[in-house]
Design a protein around this motif. Structure first.
Motif, PDB file in Angstrom:
ATOM      1  N   MET A  49      66.416  41.573  27.029  1.00  0.00           N
ATOM      2  CA  MET A  49      64.964  41.545  26.857  1.00  0.00           C
ATOM      3  C   MET A  49      64.379  40.437  27.720  1.00  0.00           C
ATOM      4  O   MET A  49      65.004  39.381  27.879  1.00  0.00           O
ATOM      5  N   TYR A  50      63.190  40.680  28.237  1.00  0.00           N
ATOM      6  CA  TYR A  50      62.516  39.620  28.988  1.00  0.00           C
ATOM      7  C   TYR A  50      62.018  38.549  28.034  1.00  0.00           C
ATOM      8  O   TYR A  50      61.538  38.844  26.941  1.00  0.00           O
ATOM      9  N   LYS A  51      62.175  37.297  28.482  1.00  0.00           N
ATOM     10  CA  LYS A  51      61.686  36.181  27.674  1.00  0.00           C
ATOM     11  C   LYS A  51      60.175  36.074  27.856  1.00  0.00           C
ATOM     12  O   LYS A  51      59.683  35.914  28.974  1.00  0.00           O
ATOM     13  N   ILE A  52      59.452  36.175  26.764  1.00  0.00           N
ATOM     14  CA  ILE A  52      57.992  36.123  26.795  1.00  0.00           C
ATOM     15  C   ILE A  52      57.508  35.065  25.815  1.00  0.00           C
ATOM     16  O   ILE A  52      57.907  35.067  24.647  1.00  0.00           O
ATOM     17  N   ASP A  53      56.676  34.171  26.335  1.00  0.00           N
ATOM     18  CA  ASP A  53      55.992  33.211  25.468  1.00  0.00           C
ATOM     19  C   ASP A  53      54.597  33.774  25.213  1.00  0.00           C
ATOM     20  O   ASP A  53      53.731  33.734  26.086  1.00  0.00           O
ATOM     21  N   LYS A  54      54.394  34.331  24.025  1.00  0.00           N
ATOM     22  CA  LYS A  54      53.139  35.060  23.756  1.00  0.00           C
ATOM     23  C   LYS A  54      51.912  34.164  23.895  1.00  0.00           C
ATOM     24  O   LYS A  54      50.829  34.654  24.211  1.00  0.00           O
ATOM     25  N   LYS A  55      52.087  32.846  23.663  1.00  0.00           N
ATOM     26  CA  LYS A  55      50.937  31.945  23.780  1.00  0.00           C
ATOM     27  C   LYS A  55      50.456  31.821  25.221  1.00  0.00           C
ATOM     28  O   LYS A  55      49.333  31.421  25.473  1.00  0.00           O
ATOM     29  N   GLN A  56      51.346  32.155  26.179  1.00  0.00           N
ATOM     30  CA  GLN A  56      50.998  31.998  27.593  1.00  0.00           C
ATOM     31  C   GLN A  56      50.432  33.279  28.204  1.00  0.00           C
ATOM     32  O   GLN A  56      50.026  33.275  29.356  1.00  0.00           O
ATOM     33  N   LEU A  57      50.446  34.359  27.455  1.00  0.00           N
ATOM     34  CA  LEU A  57      49.968  35.629  28.010  1.00  0.00           C
ATOM     35  C   LEU A  57      48.460  35.605  28.188  1.00  0.00           C
ATOM     36  O   LEU A  57      47.727  35.072  27.348  1.00  0.00           O
ATOM     37  N   ARG A  58      48.028  36.195  29.290  1.00  0.00           N
ATOM     38  CA  ARG A  58      46.592  36.301  29.544  1.00  0.00           C
ATOM     39  C   ARG A  58      46.235  37.750  29.835  1.00  0.00           C
ATOM     40  O   ARG A  58      47.011  38.478  30.438  1.00  0.00           O
ATOM     41  N   ASP A  59      45.029  38.127  29.426  1.00  0.00           N
ATOM     42  CA  ASP A  59      44.549  39.476  29.731  1.00  0.00           C
ATOM     43  C   ASP A  59      44.308  39.610  31.231  1.00  0.00           C
ATOM     44  O   ASP A  59      43.765  38.703  31.855  1.00  0.00           O
ATOM     45  N   VAL A  60      44.714  40.719  31.781  1.00  0.00           N
ATOM     46  CA  VAL A  60      44.513  40.988  33.206  1.00  0.00           C
ATOM     47  C   VAL A  60      43.426  42.033  33.353  1.00  0.00           C
ATOM     48  O   VAL A  60      43.451  43.064  32.685  1.00  0.00           O
ATOM     49  N   MET A  61      42.471  41.736  34.223  1.00  0.00           N
ATOM     50  CA  MET A  61      41.487  42.761  34.570  1.00  0.00           C
ATOM     51  C   MET A  61      41.605  43.064  36.050  1.00  0.00           C
ATOM     52  O   MET A  61      42.117  42.257  36.832  1.00  0.00           O
ATOM     53  N   ALA A  62      41.204  44.241  36.423  1.00  0.00           N
ATOM     54  CA  ALA A  62      41.345  44.691  37.799  1.00  0.00           C
ATOM     55  C   ALA A  62      40.017  45.269  38.272  1.00  0.00           C
ATOM     56  O   ALA A  62      39.424  46.091  37.585  1.00  0.00           O
ATOM     57  N   TYR A  63      39.559  44.799  39.426  1.00  0.00           N
ATOM     58  CA  TYR A  63      38.395  45.413  40.061  1.00  0.00           C
ATOM     59  C   TYR A  63      38.900  46.334  41.160  1.00  0.00           C
ATOM     60  O   TYR A  63      39.692  45.917  42.012  1.00  0.00           O
ATOM     61  N   ARG A  64      38.444  47.582  41.159  1.00  0.00           N
ATOM     62  CA  ARG A  64      38.857  48.556  42.158  1.00  0.00           C
ATOM     63  C   ARG A  64      37.664  48.957  43.008  1.00  0.00           C
ATOM     64  O   ARG A  64      36.616  49.337  42.481  1.00  0.00           O
ATOM     65  N   CYS A  65      37.870  48.878  44.346  1.00  0.00           N
ATOM     66  CA  CYS A  65      36.801  49.252  45.279  1.00  0.00           C
ATOM     67  C   CYS A  65      36.685  50.767  45.330  1.00  0.00           C
ATOM     68  O   CYS A  65      37.678  51.466  45.553  1.00  0.00           O
ATOM     69  N   GLU A  66      35.467  51.257  45.140  1.00  0.00           N
ATOM     70  CA  GLU A  66      35.252  52.711  45.163  1.00  0.00           C
ATOM     71  C   GLU A  66      35.322  53.259  46.575  1.00  0.00           C
ATOM     72  O   GLU A  66      35.465  54.457  46.774  1.00  0.00           O
ATOM     73  N   ARG A  67      35.191  52.395  47.605  1.00  0.00           N
ATOM     74  CA  ARG A  67      35.199  52.882  48.986  1.00  0.00           C
ATOM     75  C   ARG A  67      36.605  52.839  49.582  1.00  0.00           C
ATOM     76  O   ARG A  67      37.095  53.836  50.088  1.00  0.00           O
ATOM     77  N   CYS A  68      37.272  51.668  49.540  1.00  0.00           N
ATOM     78  CA  CYS A  68      38.570  51.556  50.225  1.00  0.00           C
ATOM     79  C   CYS A  68      39.751  51.544  49.258  1.00  0.00           C
ATOM     80  O   CYS A  68      40.902  51.632  49.692  1.00  0.00           O
ATOM     81  N   GLY A  69      39.493  51.432  47.972  1.00  0.00           N
ATOM     82  CA  GLY A  69      40.574  51.522  46.999  1.00  0.00           C
ATOM     83  C   GLY A  69      41.292  50.216  46.713  1.00  0.00           C
ATOM     84  O   GLY A  69      42.226  50.179  45.905  1.00  0.00           O
ATOM     85  N   MET A  70      40.886  49.121  47.372  1.00  0.00           N
ATOM     86  CA  MET A  70      41.545  47.839  47.123  1.00  0.00           C
ATOM     87  C   MET A  70      41.365  47.416  45.658  1.00  0.00           C
ATOM     88  O   MET A  70      40.302  47.640  45.068  1.00  0.00           O
ATOM     89  N   ILE A  71      42.408  46.805  45.128  1.00  0.00           N
ATOM     90  CA  ILE A  71      42.342  46.319  43.752  1.00  0.00           C
ATOM     91  C   ILE A  71      42.532  44.817  43.747  1.00  0.00           C
ATOM     92  O   ILE A  71      43.450  44.295  44.414  1.00  0.00           O
ATOM     93  N   GLU A  72      41.664  44.114  43.026  1.00  0.00           N
ATOM     94  CA  GLU A  72      41.820  42.678  42.818  1.00  0.00           C
ATOM     95  C   GLU A  72      42.101  42.445  41.343  1.00  0.00           C
ATOM     96  O   GLU A  72      41.358  42.935  40.482  1.00  0.00           O
ATOM     97  N   PHE A  73      43.160  41.668  41.085  1.00  0.00           N
ATOM     98  CA  PHE A  73      43.508  41.358  39.695  1.00  0.00           C
ATOM     99  C   PHE A  73      43.033  39.967  39.323  1.00  0.00           C
ATOM    100  O   PHE A  73      43.116  39.041  40.133  1.00  0.00           O
ATOM    101  N   TYR A  74      42.577  39.835  38.121  1.00  0.00           N
ATOM    102  CA  TYR A  74      42.198  38.529  37.585  1.00  0.00           C
ATOM    103  C   TYR A  74      42.839  38.355  36.221  1.00  0.00           C
ATOM    104  O   TYR A  74      42.827  39.279  35.405  1.00  0.00           O
ATOM    105  N   ALA A  75      43.391  37.162  35.987  1.00  0.00           N
ATOM    106  CA  ALA A  75      43.913  36.823  34.661  1.00  0.00           C
ATOM    107  C   ALA A  75      43.084  35.670  34.142  1.00  0.00           C
ATOM    108  O   ALA A  75      43.275  34.534  34.576  1.00  0.00           O
ATOM    109  N   ALA A  76      42.138  35.945  33.295  1.00  0.00           N
ATOM    110  CA  ALA A  76      41.194  34.920  32.868  1.00  0.00           C
ATOM    111  C   ALA A  76      41.665  34.253  31.585  1.00  0.00           C
ATOM    112  O   ALA A  76      42.440  34.828  30.833  1.00  0.00           O
TER     113      ALA A  76
END
Ligand SMILES: [Zn+2]
Length: 76
Positions: A49-76
């Motif tokens: 199993m992968y070692k995961i520290d749940k306190k360190q997890l952050r939600d990831v959001m992704a912005y996707r460009c409708e024209r070129c398809g590029m995705i930018e990820f953010y973990a806030a």
């Protein structure tokens, strides 16, 4: 702006197109859940199993460009 302070859409840094907010969903045992960010390289324990520290997890959001398809990820 949405309730968490991140805009629903932003401009693409490559082509200037509209980037729509979203998130990356992973499928595990027929359940989809949003992908999380964890610091460091993935490490497995002796159980395989992968070692995961749940306190360190952050939600990831992704912005996707409708024209070129590029995705930018953010973990806030
Ligand atoms: Zn673009």
């Amino acid at each position: 702006m949405e309730a968490d302070g991140h805009p629903a859409a932003r401009a693409c840094g490559k082509c200037g197109g509209r980037m729509e907010r979203g998130f990356a969903a992973e499928n595990s045992q027929n359940r989809y859940s949003p992908v999380k960010w964890h610091p460091g390289a993935p490490e497995r324990s002796w159980t395989g199993m992968y070692k995961i520290d749940k306190k360190q997890l952050r939600d990831v959001m992704a912005y996707r460009c409708e024209r070129c398809g590029m995705i930018e990820f953010y973990a806030a």
